[in-house]
Design a protein around this motif. Structure first.
Motif, PDB file in Angstrom:
ATOM      1  N   HIS A  67      -4.908  25.465  -6.479  1.00 10.42           N
ATOM      2  CA  HIS A  67      -3.555  24.915  -6.421  1.00 10.42           C
ATOM      3  C   HIS A  67      -3.324  23.821  -7.454  1.00 10.42           C
ATOM      4  CE1 HIS A  67      -1.933  26.987  -2.849  1.00 10.42           C
ATOM      5  NE2 HIS A  67      -3.200  27.116  -2.557  1.00 10.42           N
ATOM      6  N   ARG A  71      -2.755  25.494 -11.544  1.00 11.84           N
ATOM      7  CA  ARG A  71      -1.291  25.512 -11.529  1.00 11.84           C
ATOM      8  C   ARG A  71      -0.640  24.315 -12.204  1.00 11.84           C
ATOM      9  NH1 ARG A  71       0.353  28.063  -5.613  1.00 11.84           N
ATOM     10  NH2 ARG A  71      -1.085  29.819  -5.697  1.00 11.84           N
ATOM     11  N   GLN A  90       4.689  18.039 -10.832  1.00 14.76           N
ATOM     12  CA  GLN A  90       4.149  19.316 -10.368  1.00 14.76           C
ATOM     13  C   GLN A  90       3.472  19.169  -9.004  1.00 14.76           C
ATOM     14  OE1 GLN A  90       2.003  21.554 -13.409  1.00 14.76           O
ATOM     15  NE2 GLN A  90       3.370  20.765 -14.984  1.00 14.76           N
ATOM     16  N   TRP A  94       4.652  20.993  -5.616  1.00 13.94           N
ATOM     17  CA  TRP A  94       3.678  21.685  -4.767  1.00 13.94           C
ATOM     18  C   TRP A  94       3.805  21.221  -3.318  1.00 13.94           C
ATOM     19  CZ3 TRP A  94      -0.187  19.390  -1.852  1.00 13.94           C
ATOM     20  CH2 TRP A  94      -1.120  20.263  -1.261  1.00 13.94           C
ATOM     21  N   GLU A  97       6.633  22.729  -1.329  1.00 14.00           N
ATOM     22  CA  GLU A  97       6.745  24.185  -1.229  1.00 14.00           C
ATOM     23  C   GLU A  97       5.637  24.870  -0.439  1.00 14.00           C
ATOM     24  OE1 GLU A  97       6.887  25.514  -5.250  1.00 14.00           O
ATOM     25  OE2 GLU A  97       9.016  25.006  -5.518  1.00 14.00           O
ATOM     26  N   VAL A  98       4.497  24.220  -0.266  1.00 15.96           N
ATOM     27  CA  VAL A  98       3.334  24.942   0.251  1.00 15.96           C
ATOM     28  C   VAL A  98       3.314  25.138   1.762  1.00 15.96           C
ATOM     29  CG1 VAL A  98       1.797  24.445  -1.664  1.00 15.96           C
ATOM     30  CG2 VAL A  98       1.996  22.799   0.202  1.00 15.96           C
TER      31      VAL A  98
END
Length: 202
Positions: A67, A71, A90, A94, A97-98
């Motif tokens: 992750h 990413r 970023q 993350w 959204e995860v």
């Protein structure tokens, strides 16, 4: 029927454990529940990881490598400030959204500190090093390299806090405002510590 590789089986069990921990907490994440969620024989947990605890530690390794490591992208020599802003944005994206993984991170980190402080520190340091490595990609000659580890820790702290904020409030506008402010603050911090050549001082 195609044979499932050990690597795929490990990934299936990690993903299943993430979902079960998010739903039931660490205490409720029994090996039976995890195996059932992964459609896997119970014995595969012990075959792939040794113990349930080692499976839990593997979740953090998965986060750091997959992750974060794979990413997060920083352009080379963009400058430490811009690199820091990029990484924190970023990470913030993350965290928003995860879903289950964010919930699991909170549950597991508390559990890990109680179980084995030294191992928890080792896992956390692995994540810090991933962030630091991304920041180093963006370094320019006039950047203060000593700030890399400091900024990596700030980003990790912000990431942990943003996960809790997002899970608690789910206020997208406030979340994005805080994220933009943190990105700007880190960029200004790094830019304020640029190394001025001796010739320019004279």
């Amino acid at each position: 029927m195609a044979r499932i590789t050990e690597e795929q089986r490990r990934l299936d069990l990690i993903n299943a454990a993430i979902e079960v921990i998010a739903e039931k907490g660490v205490a409720g994440a029994t090996t039976r529940r995890i195996a059932e969620r992964a459609n896997s024989p119970l014995t595969m947990i012990h075959y792939c990881f040794g113990t349930k605890e080692d499976l839990f530690y593997a979740i953090f390794e998965h986060m750091a490598v997959k992750h974060f490591g794979e990413r997060i992208h920083v352009r080379p020599a963009v400058g430490l400030g811009r690199a820091a802003a990029t990484v924190v944005r970023q990470i913030g994206k993350w965290a928003s959204e995860v879903g289950p993984l964010a919930q699991t991170e909170v549950e597991l980190m508390s559990w890990m500190v109680r179980q084995d402080t030294e191992k928890a520190r080792m896992i956390y340091n692995m994540t810090l090093e991933v962030f630091a490595a991304k920041l180093r990609v963006g370094l320019r000659p006039d950047d203060d390299k000593h700030l890399v580890d400091v900024i990596a820790r700030i980003i990790a702290s912000y990431g942990d806090g943003s996960v809790l904020q997002n899970l608690t409030y789910a206020d997208k506008a406030s979340y994005e405002l805080c994220l933009d402010s943190m990105a700007e603050a880190l960029e200004r911090l790094a830019d304020a510590h640029r190394i001025v050549p001796a010739a320019a001082i004279l």
